[in-house]
Design a protein around this motif. Sequence first.
Motif, PDB file in Angstrom:
ATOM      1  N   ILE A   1       8.342   7.623   1.168  1.00  0.00           N
ATOM      2  CA  ILE A   1       8.770   7.982  -0.187  1.00  0.00           C
ATOM      3  C   ILE A   1       8.411   9.448  -0.431  1.00  0.00           C
ATOM      4  O   ILE A   1       7.249   9.836  -0.276  1.00  0.00           O
ATOM      5  CB  ILE A   1       8.040   7.110  -1.234  1.00  0.00           C
ATOM      6  CG1 ILE A   1       8.154   5.622  -0.892  1.00  0.00           C
ATOM      7  CG2 ILE A   1       8.553   7.420  -2.633  1.00  0.00           C
ATOM      8  CD1 ILE A   1       9.528   5.042  -0.999  1.00  0.00           C
ATOM      9  N   PRO A   2       9.388  10.297  -0.809  1.00  0.00           N
ATOM     10  CA  PRO A   2       9.068  11.707  -1.063  1.00  0.00           C
ATOM     11  C   PRO A   2       7.939  11.859  -2.084  1.00  0.00           C
ATOM     12  O   PRO A   2       7.926  11.173  -3.109  1.00  0.00           O
ATOM     13  CB  PRO A   2      10.386  12.281  -1.592  1.00  0.00           C
ATOM     14  CG  PRO A   2      11.442  11.399  -0.991  1.00  0.00           C
ATOM     15  CD  PRO A   2      10.828  10.023  -0.969  1.00  0.00           C
ATOM     16  N   LEU A   3       7.007  12.750  -1.773  1.00  0.00           N
ATOM     17  CA  LEU A   3       5.868  13.011  -2.663  1.00  0.00           C
ATOM     18  C   LEU A   3       5.691  14.531  -2.745  1.00  0.00           C
ATOM     19  O   LEU A   3       4.840  15.112  -2.077  1.00  0.00           O
ATOM     20  CB  LEU A   3       4.604  12.334  -2.122  1.00  0.00           C
ATOM     21  CG  LEU A   3       3.336  12.469  -2.978  1.00  0.00           C
ATOM     22  CD1 LEU A   3       3.520  11.789  -4.330  1.00  0.00           C
ATOM     23  CD2 LEU A   3       2.127  11.874  -2.256  1.00  0.00           C
TER      24      LEU A   3
ATOM     25  N   HIS B   1       5.567  13.131   2.424  1.00  0.00           N
ATOM     26  CA  HIS B   1       5.908  11.783   1.977  1.00  0.00           C
ATOM     27  C   HIS B   1       4.666  10.899   1.915  1.00  0.00           C
ATOM     28  O   HIS B   1       3.681  11.147   2.607  1.00  0.00           O
ATOM     29  CB  HIS B   1       6.908  11.128   2.925  1.00  0.00           C
ATOM     30  CG  HIS B   1       8.269  11.745   2.922  1.00  0.00           C
ATOM     31  ND1 HIS B   1       8.509  12.997   3.472  1.00  0.00           N
ATOM     32  CD2 HIS B   1       9.464  11.295   2.441  1.00  0.00           C
ATOM     33  CE1 HIS B   1       9.803  13.288   3.324  1.00  0.00           C
ATOM     34  NE2 HIS B   1      10.391  12.279   2.716  1.00  0.00           N
ATOM     35  N   ALA B   2       4.752   9.844   1.105  1.00  0.00           N
ATOM     36  CA  ALA B   2       3.808   8.729   1.152  1.00  0.00           C
ATOM     37  C   ALA B   2       4.514   7.560   1.823  1.00  0.00           C
ATOM     38  O   ALA B   2       5.747   7.454   1.779  1.00  0.00           O
ATOM     39  CB  ALA B   2       3.351   8.352  -0.252  1.00  0.00           C
TER      40      ALA B   2
ATOM     41  N   VAL C   1       0.851  -1.192   0.000  1.00  0.00           N
ATOM     42  CA  VAL C   1       0.000   0.000   0.000  1.00  0.00           C
ATOM     43  C   VAL C   1       0.886   1.241   0.000  1.00  0.00           C
ATOM     44  O   VAL C   1       2.056   1.188   0.385  1.00  0.00           O
ATOM     45  CB  VAL C   1      -0.952   0.027   1.216  1.00  0.00           C
ATOM     46  CG1 VAL C   1      -1.970  -1.101   1.148  1.00  0.00           C
ATOM     47  CG2 VAL C   1      -0.172  -0.039   2.521  1.00  0.00           C
ATOM     48  N   LEU C   2       0.306   2.371  -0.405  1.00  0.00           N
ATOM     49  CA  LEU C   2       1.057   3.627  -0.467  1.00  0.00           C
ATOM     50  C   LEU C   2       0.162   4.797  -0.030  1.00  0.00           C
ATOM     51  O   LEU C   2      -0.228   5.629  -0.846  1.00  0.00           O
ATOM     52  CB  LEU C   2       1.595   3.848  -1.883  1.00  0.00           C
ATOM     53  CG  LEU C   2       2.636   4.958  -2.052  1.00  0.00           C
ATOM     54  CD1 LEU C   2       3.925   4.611  -1.329  1.00  0.00           C
ATOM     55  CD2 LEU C   2       2.914   5.204  -3.536  1.00  0.00           C
ATOM     56  N   PRO C   3      -0.188   4.862   1.248  1.00  0.00           N
ATOM     57  CA  PRO C   3      -1.016   5.972   1.734  1.00  0.00           C
ATOM     58  C   PRO C   3      -0.164   7.180   2.140  1.00  0.00           C
ATOM     59  O   PRO C   3       1.064   7.084   2.254  1.00  0.00           O
ATOM     60  CB  PRO C   3      -1.680   5.370   2.970  1.00  0.00           C
ATOM     61  CG  PRO C   3      -0.615   4.458   3.518  1.00  0.00           C
ATOM     62  CD  PRO C   3       0.088   3.876   2.306  1.00  0.00           C
ATOM     63  N   PHE C   4      -0.827   8.299   2.360  1.00  0.00           N
ATOM     64  CA  PHE C   4      -0.171   9.416   3.045  1.00  0.00           C
ATOM     65  C   PHE C   4      -1.170  10.068   3.987  1.00  0.00           C
ATOM     66  O   PHE C   4      -2.388   9.978   3.805  1.00  0.00           O
ATOM     67  CB  PHE C   4       0.446  10.426   2.070  1.00  0.00           C
ATOM     68  CG  PHE C   4      -0.507  11.089   1.108  1.00  0.00           C
ATOM     69  CD1 PHE C   4      -1.158  12.271   1.424  1.00  0.00           C
ATOM     70  CD2 PHE C   4      -0.730  10.541  -0.156  1.00  0.00           C
ATOM     71  CE1 PHE C   4      -2.006  12.896   0.534  1.00  0.00           C
ATOM     72  CE2 PHE C   4      -1.578  11.154  -1.065  1.00  0.00           C
ATOM     73  CZ  PHE C   4      -2.226  12.331  -0.723  1.00  0.00           C
ATOM     74  N   ALA C   5      -0.643  10.686   5.034  1.00  0.00           N
ATOM     75  CA  ALA C   5      -1.491  11.324   6.042  1.00  0.00           C
ATOM     76  C   ALA C   5      -2.040  12.638   5.506  1.00  0.00           C
ATOM     77  O   ALA C   5      -1.405  13.318   4.693  1.00  0.00           O
ATOM     78  CB  ALA C   5      -0.690  11.571   7.319  1.00  0.00           C
ATOM     79  N   VAL C   6      -3.236  12.997   5.961  1.00  0.00           N
ATOM     80  CA  VAL C   6      -3.879  14.245   5.548  1.00  0.00           C
ATOM     81  C   VAL C   6      -3.851  15.252   6.706  1.00  0.00           C
ATOM     82  O   VAL C   6      -3.570  14.893   7.844  1.00  0.00           O
ATOM     83  CB  VAL C   6      -5.328  13.985   5.082  1.00  0.00           C
ATOM     84  CG1 VAL C   6      -5.338  13.179   3.795  1.00  0.00           C
ATOM     85  CG2 VAL C   6      -6.135  13.285   6.160  1.00  0.00           C
TER      86      VAL C   6
ATOM     87  N   ARG D   1      10.409   7.474  -7.618  1.00  0.00           N
ATOM     88  CA  ARG D   1      11.858   7.474  -7.405  1.00  0.00           C
ATOM     89  C   ARG D   1      12.604   8.025  -8.621  1.00  0.00           C
ATOM     90  O   ARG D   1      13.678   8.615  -8.489  1.00  0.00           O
ATOM     91  CB  ARG D   1      12.334   6.057  -7.108  1.00  0.00           C
ATOM     92  CG  ARG D   1      11.984   5.598  -5.707  1.00  0.00           C
ATOM     93  CD  ARG D   1      12.452   4.189  -5.497  1.00  0.00           C
ATOM     94  NE  ARG D   1      12.462   3.823  -4.094  1.00  0.00           N
ATOM     95  CZ  ARG D   1      12.632   2.580  -3.655  1.00  0.00           C
ATOM     96  NH1 ARG D   1      12.800   1.599  -4.540  1.00  0.00           N
ATOM     97  NH2 ARG D   1      12.636   2.325  -2.375  1.00  0.00           N
ATOM     98  N   ALA D   2      12.032   7.817  -9.794  1.00  0.00           N
ATOM     99  CA  ALA D   2      12.661   8.319 -11.010  1.00  0.00           C
ATOM    100  C   ALA D   2      12.340   9.789 -11.269  1.00  0.00           C
ATOM    101  O   ALA D   2      12.823  10.367 -12.243  1.00  0.00           O
ATOM    102  CB  ALA D   2      12.209   7.480 -12.209  1.00  0.00           C
ATOM    103  N   GLY D   3      11.539  10.395 -10.397  1.00  0.00           N
ATOM    104  CA  GLY D   3      11.149  11.789 -10.573  1.00  0.00           C
ATOM    105  C   GLY D   3      10.070  11.987 -11.612  1.00  0.00           C
ATOM    106  O   GLY D   3       9.786  13.121 -12.007  1.00  0.00           O
ATOM    107  N   ALA D   4       9.447  10.892 -12.047  1.00  0.00           N
ATOM    108  CA  ALA D   4       8.418  10.978 -13.085  1.00  0.00           C
ATOM    109  C   ALA D   4       7.033  11.099 -12.450  1.00  0.00           C
ATOM    110  O   ALA D   4       6.121  10.324 -12.760  1.00  0.00           O
ATOM    111  CB  ALA D   4       8.508   9.761 -13.998  1.00  0.00           C
TER     112      ALA D   4
END
Length: 370
Positions: free
Chosen positions: A187-189, A173-174, A39-44, A272-275
Motif C-alpha cells: 500500500i503506498p505510504l 510502501h507498507a 498487519v501493516l508493517p514497512f521495512a526500515v 487509499r482515500a488519501g487521508a
Amino acid sequence: MRVIEAFTAAYGSSPQTVWHAPGRVNLIGEHTDYNDGFVLPFAVPWGVTAAVTPRTDGTIRLLSLQSSGEPVTMATHADSKGWTRYVVGVLDMLGDRVAGADIAIDGDVPQGAGLSSSAALEVAVASAINDLHGLGMTPMEIALLGQKAENDFVGMPCGIMDQAASALCQEGHALFLDCRSLGSRNIPLDLAAHGLSMLIIDTQAHHEHAGGEYAKRRAECESAARKLGVAALRDVTDLAGALDQLQGDERKRTMHVVTENHRVEALIGLLRAGAVTEIGALLNASHLSLRDQYEVSSPELDVAVEAALRGGARGARMTGGGFGGSAIALVPVERLESVQESVSAAYAERGFQAPRYLPAIPAPGARRVA
C-alpha cells in the motif's frame, strides 16, 4: 563493502553471494499476526547483510562484525548459541538441501529497539542460501522458513509479520498482510507528500520477549479462541457476545486483537482515500489498547507516546512486541524538533535514559547486493 572484506579475511576467498534484508517497523496491527489477523508493517533503512559461500562437509562457520569478529565453527547444529541460533536455525530447516556454509554477517539495525533484527538476519541468510543453491523459494516461502526457524529452533513463538515484511516490502510502501491466507499487497505510504514524517522513538529500554511474557500472551489468545469455539481470535465476529463468555486476561486480550484488526482495515481505507493526515487517531487507539488490554507497554513507551502528542504529533503508539523497544509518532515535518524536545524533556524529568530518534522511511525488502 566491509562484510565482503571481513569474509575474505576470515575465509581466504570472496563470498559467492551477498544479500541484504531490512528490519521493520509496524505501522499498525500489533500482536494480531499469531492470531491469524491483519498487519501493516514497512521495512526500515537498516538491516542485516549476509555474505555466503556454500560448503560440502556439513560444517558451519559464522562471523559477525557485531560480535567478536572471530569466526565461530560448528560441526553440529547443537553447538549454536546466542545470535548464531537464528542462522543455524535457517540451515536446520533446510535439512539435507544444504551441507554447511561459510557466512559473514554485518548489521546496523539498532539492537533492542523492536525493529526485528532477528527476522532480518533469518531472511538475509535464507535469501542467500536460496540464491546459491537454486532452491526456487518465493519471498513468502523464505519468510515462512525464517519464522519456522525462530519457532522451532530458537523457541520464540513469533508470528509471520516480521519475516514477511523483511522479505516482501517495497520502497515507499507498507505491506498489508493477511496472516492466515498469507495474501499480501503493498500500500503506498507517501508521508512526505502530505508534509508528514514517521519518527521512531527508541526508548533505549531494550526488550527481550523471547522469555515468558510474549509466549504467555499467545497462550492466552489460543485459550480464549478454544473457549469461543473459533480457530483463532481473528474469527470473532460478535465481540460483545465473545466478551460475555470470557473473563480476566483472556477477555482483555480478545478485545485488543479483534479491535486491532478493525483498526488495520480502517487505516488502509484512510490511506487509499488519501487521508494520510487522519490516521493518527487510529495509532493513538492502538497504543491505548496495547497498554490497557494487551498489557505489553512500559513506562518508557507510555511517556514517549504522551510526550510526542503534547509536542505536536498527530498520533503515536508503541510498535513491536512491547515491554520496551520503540514507539512511532506521525509528525508534521515542521513539528519534528518540538516533538523530540518534548519527549527528551519528559525522559529527563523521570530519570530515564535519553531516547534515540530515527527517521522511519519505508525501504525495500530483501535484495541481492553483490
